[in-house]
Design an enzyme around this catalytic site. Structure first.
Site, mmCIF file in Angstrom:
data_model
loop_
_atom_site.group_PDB
_atom_site.id
_atom_site.type_symbol
_atom_site.label_atom_id
_atom_site.label_comp_id
_atom_site.label_asym_id
_atom_site.label_seq_id
_atom_site.Cartn_x
_atom_site.Cartn_y
_atom_site.Cartn_z
ATOM 1 N N HIS A 168 0.811 -1.238 -0.061
ATOM 2 C CA HIS A 168 -0.156 -0.043 -0.176
ATOM 3 C C HIS A 168 0.839 1.215 0.038
ATOM 4 C CE1 HIS A 168 -3.893 2.132 0.897
ATOM 5 N NE2 HIS A 168 -2.856 3.076 1.571
ATOM 6 N N CYS A 169 0.727 2.097 -1.040
ATOM 7 C CA CYS A 169 1.773 3.323 -1.171
ATOM 8 C C CYS A 169 0.816 4.429 -0.996
ATOM 9 C CB CYS A 169 2.103 3.284 -2.642
ATOM 10 S SG CYS A 169 3.402 4.631 -3.070
ATOM 11 N N PRO A 170 1.156 5.284 0.366
ATOM 12 C CA PRO A 170 0.427 6.585 0.707
ATOM 13 C C PRO A 170 0.601 7.480 -0.250
ATOM 14 C CG PRO A 170 2.145 5.930 2.204
ATOM 15 C CD PRO A 170 2.081 4.898 1.554
#
Length: 383
Positions: A168-170
């Site tokens: 999961h890439c913010p």
């Protein structure tokens, strides 16, 4: 007259999807709920490129080559396109099991594991699956009520199972999975090239201009402002360079091995067991072609599918009709006008009094056991 109106309310499937995602444009855009860092990414890219095009590009296009701003614009547009494609697309979310499907899976698990005595921990819910002569374990997700496909994992931030989950890439505001990994890789690759490009020509600009004004502007104010903005660009590019270029190199290594970030962190194929990666073709070119150029699977969510829910409302309406007017038919509205948009059900309620022996008028009431005596009026009428 009571009129029953049945209205059909159209509801899209994305409005009822579980998980922690936000949707825009009637379900066409799908993102995570935490989007603050994504807005910071947009601000850094747009701000740095705006300063570069506003100050350095004009001077470099005249002094060196007009191709410098053109190539910078191509890199900028490509980076923005891949960023938005990564952020706004479905990463490969797997739908949760329906109640009937979940009950069937529970029965299947109970039949396989048997009855567990009270107080003992039940055995792990795992299925063995063979891929390229290699045993791969399919784990059960207690949230989605499904056995996850190979390489899938549950994202704790978005609360969804994602197929071929990478991370999961913010910075992009979304999960990175099977359906958007190639765009994520192209984004960080193009952003690395754009950062190196801007950083290099900022150094060239500083060396050529010598902090002087080359356009005939105010020599007291503009050189100082230009110098401050150029130094700001250099600092942003310098600190961005290490992280973005390093991230691009790491993902290039993963693409060459046909491996995900999740598998690399867990040590799935490089742990103590020394298990070989069953998804690798043993060839860098084949692995790169499969990850970056393979067919893109369609989304299985059907976000814009239609769910119909009927809502019935009762309305009291009175229509003014003449003495010879007829009742409206089922194909007409309450006032005799055709109504094709909604289906109406008419129920005409006419009160019918029920007269019992006690509710009859006094002259009609008879004591029990006596026969009715015809009145005089009745006899005259017979004669």
């Amino acid at each position: 007259m009571s009129v029953m109106v049945a209205r059909k309310k159209v509801v899209r499937k994305w409005e009822k999807l579980p998980g922690r995602n936000t949707f825009c444009c009637d379900g066409r855009i799908m993102m995570a709920r935490q989007k603050g860092i994504f807005y910071l990414t947009l601000f850094l890219i747009l701000g740095t490129c705006a300063l570069f095009f506003a100050f350095e590009c004009r001077y470099l296009a005249v002094q060196l080559s007009p191709a410098i701003p053109v190539f910078a614009a191509v890199l900028f547009l490509f980076a923005m396109a891949t960023l938005l494609r990564t952020s706004f697309s479905d990463p490969g979310v797997i739908p949760r099991a329906l109640p009937d499907e979940a009950a069937f899976i529970e029965m299947e698990i109970e039949a396989t594991n048997g009855t567990v005595p009270q107080g003992q921990r039940p055995p792990p819910r795992i299925k063995n699956f063979q891929i390229n002569n290699q045993i791969v374990k399919l784990k059960y997700c207690y949230t989605c009520k499904i056995f996850r496909p190979p390489r899938a994992s549950h994202c704790s931030i978005c609360d969804n199972c994602v197929e071929r989950f990478d991370h999961h890439c913010p910075w992009v505001g979304n999960c990175v999975g099977k359906r958007n990994y190639r765009y994520f890789y192209l984004f960080i690759l193009s952003l690395s090239l754009l950062t190196i490009y801007i950083f290099t020509f900022n150094i060239v600009y500083v060396a050529l201009s010598e902090f002087g004004c080359r356009d005939g502007c105010n020599p007291k104010l503009f050189p100082v402002l230009n110098c401050v903005l150029t130094v700001l660009e250099v600092l942003i590019c310098f600190f961005t360079l290490w992280s973005v270029v390093g991230l691009t190199g790491f993902h290039t290594f993963l693409v060459a091995l046909n491996q995900t970030t999740n598998e690399d962190i867990k040590g799935s194929w490089t742990g103590k067991n020394r298990v070989q990666n069953p998804y690798s073709h043993g060839n860098i070119v084949k692995n790169c072609c499969e990850v970056l150029c393979g067919p893109l699977p369609p989304s299985v969510l059907d976000r814009r599918g239609i769910l119909q829910q009927e809502e019935s409302t009762a309305q009291e309406e009175t229509c003014a009709r003449g003495p010879g007017a007829q009742e409206p038919s089922s194909a007409q509205g309450p006032c005799g006008q055709p109504d094709e948009s909604i289906s109406t059900l008419f129920s005409l309620q006419v009160p019918v009094p029920s007269l019992s022996n006690t509710e009859m008028p006094e002259e009609k009431q008879l004591p029990a056991g006596e026969l009715p005596i015809p009145s005089q009026d009745t006899g005259q009428a017979e004669h």
